[in-house]
Each structure stands twice: as structure tokens, then as C-alpha cells.
Design a protein around this motif. Structure first.
Motif, PDB file in Angstrom:
ATOM      1  N   LEU A 227      -4.277 -17.619  20.103  1.00  0.00           N
ATOM      2  CA  LEU A 227      -2.849 -17.939  20.064  1.00  0.00           C
ATOM      3  C   LEU A 227      -2.558 -19.190  20.899  1.00  0.00           C
ATOM      4  O   LEU A 227      -1.838 -20.091  20.460  1.00  0.00           O
ATOM      5  CB  LEU A 227      -2.031 -16.758  20.598  1.00  0.00           C
ATOM      6  CG  LEU A 227      -1.796 -15.594  19.625  1.00  0.00           C
ATOM      7  CD1 LEU A 227      -1.197 -14.408  20.363  1.00  0.00           C
ATOM      8  CD2 LEU A 227      -0.863 -16.042  18.497  1.00  0.00           C
ATOM      9  N   ARG A 228      -3.110 -19.210  22.124  1.00  0.00           N
ATOM     10  CA  ARG A 228      -2.897 -20.385  22.977  1.00  0.00           C
ATOM     11  C   ARG A 228      -3.463 -21.653  22.313  1.00  0.00           C
ATOM     12  O   ARG A 228      -2.828 -22.719  22.326  1.00  0.00           O
ATOM     13  CB  ARG A 228      -3.555 -20.155  24.335  1.00  0.00           C
ATOM     14  CG  ARG A 228      -3.376 -21.330  25.306  1.00  0.00           C
ATOM     15  CD  ARG A 228      -4.230 -21.119  26.551  1.00  0.00           C
ATOM     16  NE  ARG A 228      -3.757 -19.999  27.316  1.00  0.00           N
ATOM     17  CZ  ARG A 228      -2.807 -20.071  28.257  1.00  0.00           C
ATOM     18  NH1 ARG A 228      -2.221 -21.251  28.497  1.00  0.00           N
ATOM     19  NH2 ARG A 228      -2.441 -19.026  28.938  1.00  0.00           N
ATOM     20  N   LEU A 229      -4.665 -21.527  21.714  1.00  0.00           N
ATOM     21  CA  LEU A 229      -5.300 -22.676  21.081  1.00  0.00           C
ATOM     22  C   LEU A 229      -4.489 -23.175  19.888  1.00  0.00           C
ATOM     23  O   LEU A 229      -4.240 -24.385  19.745  1.00  0.00           O
ATOM     24  CB  LEU A 229      -6.718 -22.305  20.639  1.00  0.00           C
ATOM     25  CG  LEU A 229      -7.526 -23.377  19.918  1.00  0.00           C
ATOM     26  CD1 LEU A 229      -7.755 -24.576  20.840  1.00  0.00           C
ATOM     27  CD2 LEU A 229      -8.854 -22.789  19.423  1.00  0.00           C
ATOM     28  N   ARG A 230      -4.066 -22.250  19.023  1.00  0.00           N
ATOM     29  CA  ARG A 230      -3.329 -22.655  17.824  1.00  0.00           C
ATOM     30  C   ARG A 230      -1.958 -23.242  18.179  1.00  0.00           C
ATOM     31  O   ARG A 230      -1.499 -24.198  17.528  1.00  0.00           O
ATOM     32  CB  ARG A 230      -3.164 -21.454  16.885  1.00  0.00           C
ATOM     33  CG  ARG A 230      -4.457 -20.964  16.285  1.00  0.00           C
ATOM     34  CD  ARG A 230      -5.025 -21.986  15.302  1.00  0.00           C
ATOM     35  NE  ARG A 230      -6.228 -21.496  14.665  1.00  0.00           N
ATOM     36  CZ  ARG A 230      -7.460 -21.862  15.023  1.00  0.00           C
ATOM     37  NH1 ARG A 230      -7.634 -22.726  16.033  1.00  0.00           N
ATOM     38  NH2 ARG A 230      -8.503 -21.374  14.395  1.00  0.00           N
ATOM     39  N   VAL A 231      -1.296 -22.701  19.188  1.00  0.00           N
ATOM     40  CA  VAL A 231      -0.006 -23.265  19.606  1.00  0.00           C
ATOM     41  C   VAL A 231      -0.214 -24.675  20.143  1.00  0.00           C
ATOM     42  O   VAL A 231       0.563 -25.599  19.853  1.00  0.00           O
ATOM     43  CB  VAL A 231       0.657 -22.361  20.667  1.00  0.00           C
ATOM     44  CG1 VAL A 231       1.873 -23.065  21.282  1.00  0.00           C
ATOM     45  CG2 VAL A 231       1.079 -21.034  20.046  1.00  0.00           C
ATOM     46  N   GLY A 232      -1.282 -24.881  20.933  1.00  0.00           N
ATOM     47  CA  GLY A 232      -1.575 -26.216  21.445  1.00  0.00           C
ATOM     48  C   GLY A 232      -1.893 -27.200  20.342  1.00  0.00           C
ATOM     49  O   GLY A 232      -1.596 -28.402  20.456  1.00  0.00           O
ATOM     50  N   GLN A 233      -2.485 -26.715  19.242  1.00  0.00           N
ATOM     51  CA  GLN A 233      -2.825 -27.577  18.114  1.00  0.00           C
ATOM     52  C   GLN A 233      -1.641 -27.793  17.175  1.00  0.00           C
ATOM     53  O   GLN A 233      -1.716 -28.610  16.250  1.00  0.00           O
ATOM     54  CB  GLN A 233      -3.993 -26.981  17.313  1.00  0.00           C
ATOM     55  CG  GLN A 233      -5.295 -26.915  18.087  1.00  0.00           C
ATOM     56  CD  GLN A 233      -6.363 -26.117  17.353  1.00  0.00           C
ATOM     57  OE1 GLN A 233      -6.046 -25.308  16.470  1.00  0.00           O
ATOM     58  NE2 GLN A 233      -7.628 -26.341  17.706  1.00  0.00           N
ATOM     59  N   GLY A 234      -0.581 -27.015  17.408  1.00  0.00           N
ATOM     60  CA  GLY A 234       0.579 -27.113  16.527  1.00  0.00           C
ATOM     61  C   GLY A 234       0.385 -26.391  15.214  1.00  0.00           C
ATOM     62  O   GLY A 234       1.166 -26.590  14.280  1.00  0.00           O
ATOM     63  N   ARG A 235      -0.651 -25.587  15.102  1.00  0.00           N
ATOM     64  CA  ARG A 235      -0.919 -24.832  13.863  1.00  0.00           C
ATOM     65  C   ARG A 235      -0.258 -23.459  13.978  1.00  0.00           C
ATOM     66  O   ARG A 235      -0.860 -22.489  14.431  1.00  0.00           O
ATOM     67  CB  ARG A 235      -2.423 -24.698  13.647  1.00  0.00           C
ATOM     68  CG  ARG A 235      -3.123 -26.051  13.497  1.00  0.00           C
ATOM     69  CD  ARG A 235      -4.641 -25.913  13.614  1.00  0.00           C
ATOM     70  NE  ARG A 235      -5.175 -24.965  12.630  1.00  0.00           N
ATOM     71  CZ  ARG A 235      -6.478 -24.635  12.580  1.00  0.00           C
ATOM     72  NH1 ARG A 235      -7.344 -25.190  13.445  1.00  0.00           N
ATOM     73  NH2 ARG A 235      -6.896 -23.780  11.669  1.00  0.00           N
ATOM     74  N   LEU A 236       0.994 -23.361  13.587  1.00  0.00           N
ATOM     75  CA  LEU A 236       1.787 -22.154  13.797  1.00  0.00           C
ATOM     76  C   LEU A 236       1.835 -21.249  12.578  1.00  0.00           C
ATOM     77  O   LEU A 236       2.424 -20.164  12.636  1.00  0.00           O
ATOM     78  CB  LEU A 236       3.220 -22.544  14.182  1.00  0.00           C
ATOM     79  CG  LEU A 236       3.360 -23.529  15.354  1.00  0.00           C
ATOM     80  CD1 LEU A 236       4.828 -23.812  15.630  1.00  0.00           C
ATOM     81  CD2 LEU A 236       2.663 -23.002  16.598  1.00  0.00           C
ATOM     82  N   GLU A 237       1.201 -21.669  11.478  1.00  0.00           N
ATOM     83  CA  GLU A 237       1.353 -20.908  10.238  1.00  0.00           C
ATOM     84  C   GLU A 237       0.546 -19.606  10.225  1.00  0.00           C
ATOM     85  O   GLU A 237       0.827 -18.713   9.427  1.00  0.00           O
ATOM     86  CB  GLU A 237       0.959 -21.784   9.034  1.00  0.00           C
ATOM     87  CG  GLU A 237      -0.530 -22.169   8.971  1.00  0.00           C
ATOM     88  CD  GLU A 237      -0.865 -23.353   9.850  1.00  0.00           C
ATOM     89  OE1 GLU A 237      -2.048 -23.753   9.886  1.00  0.00           O
ATOM     90  OE2 GLU A 237       0.066 -23.879  10.514  1.00  0.00           O
ATOM     91  N   GLN A 238      -0.470 -19.469  11.078  1.00  0.00           N
ATOM     92  CA  GLN A 238      -1.318 -18.267  11.031  1.00  0.00           C
ATOM     93  C   GLN A 238      -1.273 -17.466  12.337  1.00  0.00           C
ATOM     94  O   GLN A 238      -2.185 -16.707  12.625  1.00  0.00           O
ATOM     95  CB  GLN A 238      -2.763 -18.663  10.712  1.00  0.00           C
ATOM     96  CG  GLN A 238      -2.946 -19.261   9.327  1.00  0.00           C
ATOM     97  CD  GLN A 238      -4.394 -19.575   9.032  1.00  0.00           C
ATOM     98  OE1 GLN A 238      -5.217 -19.686   9.934  1.00  0.00           O
ATOM     99  NE2 GLN A 238      -4.715 -19.701   7.749  1.00  0.00           N
TER     100      GLN A 238
END
Length: 572
Positions: A227-238
Motif C-alpha cells: 500500500l505504501r509503495l503503490r501510494v508513493g508510485q501514484g498507482r491507486l487503482e489496485q
């Protein structure tokens, strides 16, 4: 009428006791060596046989026999001879018995009153000893009883007493003679064995628990990291799948803890009058979807079924676990039968099930599966015992059911035959109360902004304080925080408005949650209290001692459950 003095009987009792005591105490490595030692005593006895005497001379012959037997056994540690005279209510004993019982040898030889002879018997064993002794004087035959002796110095010894009662021609008891054997060493060895078995079970329990929790924690920690990684990457769809994975692992961890508490019989139950037939009918859809279409479900319920006093939620969990076990035993399909009934357990039947006699409701789950061997049945309720492959089950299902049923005042029985099937029957205590209305599932209460209530939260865990405070703010309450009892008590002693105290039971700093609550109520008589605790072994005791206006919520709990409970307590 004449008879032989009972020296043969006294000696045979002594010899059999020697064999048992010497081998169990480790003085002889095997029975054969102990038997040879006993035969040497027998040979000495055969050279000292007495003549047959008349009944009126039986007392003299008896004491001749006792004198000989005392001499024959004088070299055997932990074994002695005694006789009890009904007319004088006195015991006569040799030095072996005197030492074993902690009495004066001279007094034992001259005769000691029964009350004095039994003065050192352990208080917990004295009632049964007196009862058995009295029964032996009425009914002819051999007597055998094991009990504990407390020596004047406080040392506890186990004694095995074997004897025989003699009657005169009129059928009245005259005397009892026999031997006493010290069993302390054997009982200590048995205690050490039981302790070793307990430690082995604890090792198995902790090992299995660590394995399962490591898996669950990996799922939780990994999901949060992603979750932390995807939020940092801006990938919020999954993000939703990571939330779901973390919540799923958390729920499984809570369920595992709940099963452990049920196994140890430490869970907090909410028993109520329950209609089991209605409970089963309400679960049929869930059971059907769980076990699959290849298994036929047959319901055989008693029409006029009694109510039972249990926690319905825990009974639902138990029933579902039994159905899952039955499904796993029928890999190729079969029939699952769920049945209920009323029964009255007699004293004998109740003793076999280890419950009080009386009225019980039965709930049984039967399958036509592979069945269970005797060895598997013997270990079926052990924690983490499972016949399933690694990773296919924790082995806590049946132990959880066993703990819940026993804690509810009932019992469980297994009947099984290999390749035929298994029947698991729960015996649940009958309730004479009426069924309460079904509670609807709690939902997150709406915010109550503008009401002005203030809630004091005391918990030494910062994360817990933060979560509870945010829930309170969402509901529209004002939250105050304290990390220990002393800090919380200062707030309670202040002039600030406090409508509800939410406190952990176990707090650092010397003041526990109950002490803080009692002190707060002495200052604020209308203060409402909600205890929260993760120490489930204290939860049952705390619930029994709660005053009106005090409530208890055990960890782990969902935020929805917390919000609903806070609202209900404040509005009560």
C-alpha cells in the motif's frame, strides 16, 4: 468351628504389595528379581508355620502371625503390617507402619486409638477413608485404599493400604488386618510424567501457533508495505486488494486467537436461551455452500426440542466446524446428517461424560466418511492435532469446540468406525428461560455532533488510543487520552466533563483499569465505564464482578463493534 490364623492371607497381601512397591520404586529392575526376593520371605515363612487353632484361640494365632510377618518384612523399606481391633477401636502396627504414618513405634505396638492413628491423614482424603473403612466392617472381603499422610514435619506421603475384615460365628466384624505400602516414589514419578506431557503439549501448541501467526503477519505486513509503495508510485487503482488482504489476514488471526481461548476455556461467553433448531435452519444455506453440492444434507431435528443455555454465536461456529470436518472426511461425497434431541442423563451416564446429571439437549453431526481409529479419537481434542496434510488445517477446530462446550457446562462424545463414518454429539445444558429477540447486526452509528459528551480513553498502547480517539471524533464525541492509570486519574479528579471512561484492564504504573474506574466513580457517581482487555483469562472473572453501568469489550475488536458499543453504553 475353627479356622487357620490369617497369617497366609496377611503374608500374601504383603508379598503382592512388595512386588508392586519395590518394582515401581526402582529398588528392583524387574518383576522377576522382586519375585525372587519375595519368595525368600515366603520360604522363611514356611519354616515357621503355626498349628491350626480353635476359633477362641484365633486372637493368639493372629498375633503370632503378625509377629512373624513383622519380622519377615522388617528389612523391606516402605512396607509394614497393621491390625485393627473392633472391640477396642484401636490399631496395632509394626515399626514400618509407625514410620510410614509418623507415629510413635511404642504406641503403635501397644495400640493406638483409631482417631489418633488417622490424625495424620490428609484432610482431602479423610472423609473417603472413613467411609471406606466403615463399609469394610459391614461387607466381608478385601479392602484396598490409597490416600495421603502428612507427617509432623509437613512431608506428604502416599500410602496404599490393603487388608481383610474377619467376622465371628455370629457374623459380627471382629478385626481387620493388612499391610501398608508407601507409594510416594511412584506417585512422584507419575507427576513428573504428567508435567513432561504438559510441557510437550505446550511446545506443540506454541510451535503451531507461531507457524500460523507468522503466515498471517506476513500477509498483513506485506499488504501494508505494498500500500505504501503503490501510494508513493501514484498507482491507486489496485489498492483495494491490498486492503482486503490485510483485513482478511487480520480476521483470520483474530479467529485463531478465539479458537485458542476456546480451547483453554478462557473466552468470554454470552450464554442465552437458544433454540437450536432455529439456529440450524438459519445456517443451512451457509452450511450448504461451505460443504459443496456433492454432499447431501439430512436434517433430523426433535420437534419439541428444549432450549439450551449457550452462546449462540459460538454454537454456530462449533456447528460449522463440525460440518467442515465431516466434509473433509467425505472426499468422494456422502451424506451429512444434523440431528437434535432431548435427553435426561442418569448419574452413571453423566459421570461418563463428566457433567452433572439432569436434562440436556443433544446436537449431533454425522458423516458417511472415512471414520476415525481409536488412536485418532484419543487425540482428537488435542491442540494442533490433525490428520490433514501440512497447511490444510491448524488442528484447533475440535479443541475449540471441546473448550466451548465444556465451558458452557456440557460435554462432547465421539462415535466412529473406520470406512463407515463418524458422529460427533454435543450435550448442552437445558435452559428453562425464554428465547430473547434476535439482535440485528451492528452497523457504524451515525455521528452525534452537538451532544457534547466527553470520553476519557486510557490505554498504554499508542495505536489503540489513536484508533479509539478517531472513532470517537467520527461519532461527534470529545476524546481525552491518558497512557496510564495515574494520568487518567488526574483527569478524573479535574473539573472537566467526562461522560464515559474507556480503559484497558491491565495498565502500567501500579493502577489497573478497575482501580481507576472505582476511584473515578467515587468522584463521579454517574460515570459510565467500558473496559477493554486482551487478557481473556481475566475477562470471565472481571465480568462477574462488574457493577451496573460497567461493560466489557475483549480484544481484538473491529472499529464498527467499538463504535456500536460506545454509543450503546453512552445512551444506556
Amino acid at each position: 468351628m475353627s479356622y487357620r490364623a490369617p497369617q497366609d492371607l496377611a503374608l500374601s497381601l504383603a508379598l503382592s504389595s512388595i512386588l508392586e512397591a519395590q518394582v515401581s520404586a526402582g529398588r528392583y529392575p524387574n518383576v522377576e528379581q522382586a519375585r525372587r526376593a519375595a519368595l525368600r520371605v515366603m520360604q522363611a515363612h514356611e519354616t515357621s508355620q503355626r498349628d491350626v487353632v480353635a476359633e477362641e484361640q484365633g486372637e493368639t494365632a493372629l498375633y503370632d502371625s503378625m509377629d512373624f510377618t513383622r519380622l519377615a518384612l522388617s528389612a523391606v523399606s516402605g512396607v509394614g503390617v497393621w491390625t485393627y481391633e473392633v472391640s477396642s477401636d484401636c490399631f496395632y502396627c509394626d515399626e514400618g507402619i509407625s514410620e510410614l504414618y509418623g507415629i510413635d513405634p511404642a504406641q503403635g505396638a501397644m495400640g493406638i486409638k483409631r482417631s489418633e492413628f488417622l490424625a495424620n491423614v490428609h484432610p482431602d482424603d479423610l472423609v473417603s477413608l472413613r467411609k471406606t473403612m466403615a463399609g469394610g466392617l459391614v461387607n466381608s472381603g478385601d479392602l484396598e485404599l490409597e490416600y495421603r499422610i502428612i507427617h509432623p514435619g509437613g512431608v506428604v506421603r502416599w500410602v496404599l493400604s490393603r487388608g481383610h475384615t474377619y467376622f465371628n460365628s455370629a457374623g459380627d466384624p471382629v478385626r481387620r488386618t493388612g499391610v501398608g505400602v508407601e507409594m510416594t516414589a511412584q506417585r512422584l514419578l507419575e507427576q513428573q510424567l504428567r508435567q513432561s506431557q504438559k510441557m510437550e503439549a505446550v511446545g506443540q501448541l506454541t510451535g503451531g501457533l507461531a507457524h500460523d501467526f507468522n503466515n498471517l503477519l506476513t500477509g498483513i505486513m506485506g499488504s501494508l508495505e505494498m500500500l505504501r509503495l503503490r501510494v508513493g508510485q501514484g498507482r491507486l487503482e489496485q489498492l483495494e486488494r491490498y486492503f482486503e488482504a490485510a483485513q482478511s489476514a487480520s480476521r483470520r488471526a483474530a479467529a485463531l486467537t478465539h479458537r485458542l481461548l476456546a480451547f483453554s476455556r478462557r473466552q468470554t461467553l454470552e450464554p442465552m436461551a437458544t433454540d437450536v433448531n432455529a439456529l440450524i435452519n438459519g445456517m443451512l444455506e451457509l452450511i450448504g455452500s461451505t460443504i459443496g453440492p456433492q454432499i447431501h444434507i439430512d436434517i433430523q431435528n426433535e420437534t419439541d426440542l428444549w432450549l439450551t443455555q449457550v452462546d449462540p454465536n459460538q454454537l454456530e461456529n462449533a456447528l460449522l466446524n463440525l460440518c467442515i470436518n465431516a466434509r473433509d472426511a467425505m472426499a468422494l461425497g456422502g451424506t451429512l446428517t444434523i440431528g437434535t434431541g432431548n435427553c435426561n442423563l442418569t448419574a452413571k451416564a453423566a459421570a461418563e461424560l463428566e457433567v452433572p446429571p439432569g436434562d440436556y439437549l443433544t446436537l449431533s453431526v454425522s458423516d458417511t466418511g472415512s471414520g476415525m481409529s481409536g488412536e485418532v479419537i484419543a487425540h482428537a481434542f488435542d491442540p494442533f492435532f490433525t490428520t490433514k496434510p501440512t497447511g490444510k488445517g491448524t488442528g484447533l477446530g475440535l479443541s475449540m469446540i471441546y473448550g466451548f462446550v465444556r465451558q458452557s457446562g456440557g460435554s462432547i462424545q465421539i462415535q466412529s468406525r473406520l470406512e463407515v463414518g463418524t458422529t460427533m454429539t454435543l450435550y448442552l445444558p437445558r435452559s428453562t428461560l425464554s428465547v430473547s429477540a434476535d439482535a440485528t447486526a451492528p452497523t457504524r452509528p451515525e455521528a452525534l455532533a452537538g451532544r457534547g459528551e466527553t470520553v476519557l480513553v486510557i490505554d498504554d498502547e499508542p495505536t489503540v488510543r489513536m484508533l479509539i480517539s478517531e472513532v470517537l471524533e467520527d461519532l461527534g464525541y470529545t476524546a481525552l487520552n491518558a497512557a496510564d492509570g495515574a494520568e487518567g486519574l488526574q483527569l478524573l479528579q479535574s473539573a472537566r466533563r467526562i461522560d464515559l471512561l474507556v480503559t484497558d484492564v491491565g495498565l502500567p504504573g501500579g493502577l489497573n483499569g478497575r482501580q481507576v474506574a472505582d476511584a473515578g466513580r467515587s468522584l463521579r457517581h454517574d460515570l459510565k465505564v467500558l473496559f477493554i482487555t486482551g487478557y481473556a483469562h481475566n475477562a470471565l472473572l472481571w465480568e462477574e464482578q462488574l457493577d451496573p453501568g460497567m461493560h466489557l469489550l475483549t480484544k481484538p475488536f473491529s472499529m464498527d463493534d467499538l463504535a456500536s458499543r460506545i454509543k450503546s453504553v453512552i445512551e444506556s
